[in-house]
Scaffold this motif. Structure first.
Motif, PDB file in Angstrom:
ATOM      1  N   ARG A  57      23.406 -44.202 -12.220  1.00  0.00           N
ATOM      2  CA  ARG A  57      21.967 -43.952 -12.296  1.00  0.00           C
ATOM      3  C   ARG A  57      21.266 -44.960 -13.213  1.00  0.00           C
ATOM      4  NH1 ARG A  57      20.303 -38.008 -11.405  1.00  0.00           N
ATOM      5  NH2 ARG A  57      22.056 -37.112 -10.258  1.00  0.00           N
ATOM      6  N   THR A  61      16.355 -43.090 -15.896  1.00  0.00           N
ATOM      7  CA  THR A  61      16.668 -41.761 -15.369  1.00  0.00           C
ATOM      8  C   THR A  61      17.504 -40.966 -16.360  1.00  0.00           C
ATOM      9  OG1 THR A  61      16.628 -42.633 -13.114  1.00  0.00           O
ATOM     10  CG2 THR A  61      17.728 -40.511 -13.449  1.00  0.00           C
ATOM     11  N   TYR A 145      16.918 -42.813  -9.590  1.00  0.00           N
ATOM     12  CA  TYR A 145      16.029 -43.825 -10.145  1.00  0.00           C
ATOM     13  C   TYR A 145      14.679 -43.192 -10.472  1.00  0.00           C
ATOM     14  CZ  TYR A 145      19.618 -46.802  -8.149  1.00  0.00           C
ATOM     15  OH  TYR A 145      20.831 -47.358  -7.831  1.00  0.00           O
ATOM     16  N   ALA A 146      14.430 -43.036 -11.757  1.00  0.00           N
ATOM     17  CA  ALA A 146      13.182 -42.406 -12.196  1.00  0.00           C
ATOM     18  C   ALA A 146      11.999 -43.350 -12.050  1.00  0.00           C
ATOM     19  CB  ALA A 146      13.312 -41.948 -13.648  1.00  0.00           C
TER      20      ALA A 146
END
Length: 282
Positions: A57, A61, A145-146
């Motif tokens: 990640r 995130t 993925y933020a």
């Protein structure tokens, strides 16, 4: 390697560093952090034991997911391409623009054939860049993925002079491991592809993996392999096992990962990481 059950470990052990993969390992069946994790993290902090999430990640995130922590946390993100110690990035690794252009071509050709349902994520230090905008693709990417930036053409990203490109991630709504064997034989040294889940394959520098991230943190913290425990379930987790006396494959792990680990832990759906840590630290 002959695996032992986690219950065979004498307790307590002198553990100073614990590193755990996220999906299929620490996270529950709903991809959430178990409620019992937070009191366990407080206990580890009180005992001077460093807990580190290690994931494919995005760094942003992971920071969001663990924002509840009272102390700055360390992370191994993007499958080892970012290593952060106590909230500060101490190491990054990158891929070249020539690789990015090559992989864009592979994905475009595969999509045009109609035989694959693929999407490419260009993983930068600042953001994850995508071209597909359909809801199923964005929803799946958003789990990992933020910070996502949508672009009209992924080739445009190659002109972002100040961006550091860490790795490439291919989302395959079918079988990612089978797809990679067919479409990615041209990915050769200094790069490699690594299946990181049923639907994901990462392409990155061949000299970088989660195990290198563990080694970087061990050096920074002055911790030995005999004082380290690691947990994982998929192929991208196996390199961590060489850096820890206590290496655990989850009961739900890929067969090759189970073979590489020293011990078998309960499944992620059975709070395996928390239960084993409880035993390790007494």
């Amino acid at each position: 390697m002959a695996q032992a059950e986690w219950t065979s470990i004498e307790t307590p052990q002198n553990i100073k560093l614990i590193v755990a993969d996220m999906d299929g390992t620490l996270l529950d069946a709903d991809s959430q952090i178990p409620a019992g994790f937070w009191p366990m993290l407080d206990k580890l902090d009180q005992r001077g034991i460093t807990f580190v999430p290690a994931s494919g990640r995005q760094y942003q995130t992971l920071r969001t997911m663990f924002a509840r922590s009272l102390q700055p946390m360390s992370f191994i993100a993007e499958n080892g391409n970012i290593v952060a110690l106590d909230g500060q990035v101490i190491e990054t690794h990158t891929v070249g623009r020539d690789l990015i252009e090559h992989v864009i071509g592979i994905i475009d050709t595969a999509a045009a054939s109609g035989n694959y349902d693929l999407g490419l994520v260009i993983c930068g230090l600042s953001a994850a860049y995508v071209q597909r905008t359909d809801e199923p693709f964005i929803a799946e990417c958003s789990k990992y993925y933020a910070k996502i930036e949508q672009v009209n053409d992924l080739h445009d990203v190659l002109n972002y002079a100040d961006e550091k490109f860490l790795k490439l991630a291919i989302l395959d709504f079918g079988d990612a491991e089978a797809m990679a064997k067919k479409l990615l034989p041209s990915i050769v040294a200094p790069y490699e592809y690594v299946p990181s889940g049923k639907h994901w394959v990462d392409i990155m520098n061949a000299s970088v993996n989660k195990g290198d991230g563990v080694a970087t943190l061990q050096r920074a913290l002055g911790v030995s392999a005999s004082e380290t425990a690691v947990f994982g379930d998929y192929l991208n987790d196996a390199p961590m096992f060489a850096h820890a006396k206590f290496s655990f494959a989850m009961a739900n792990a890929h067969p090759q990962v189970r073979e590489a680990a020293a011990y078998i832990a309960p499944a992620n759906t059975d709070e395996g990481v928390l239960r084993v840590i409880d035993r390790l630290i007494g």
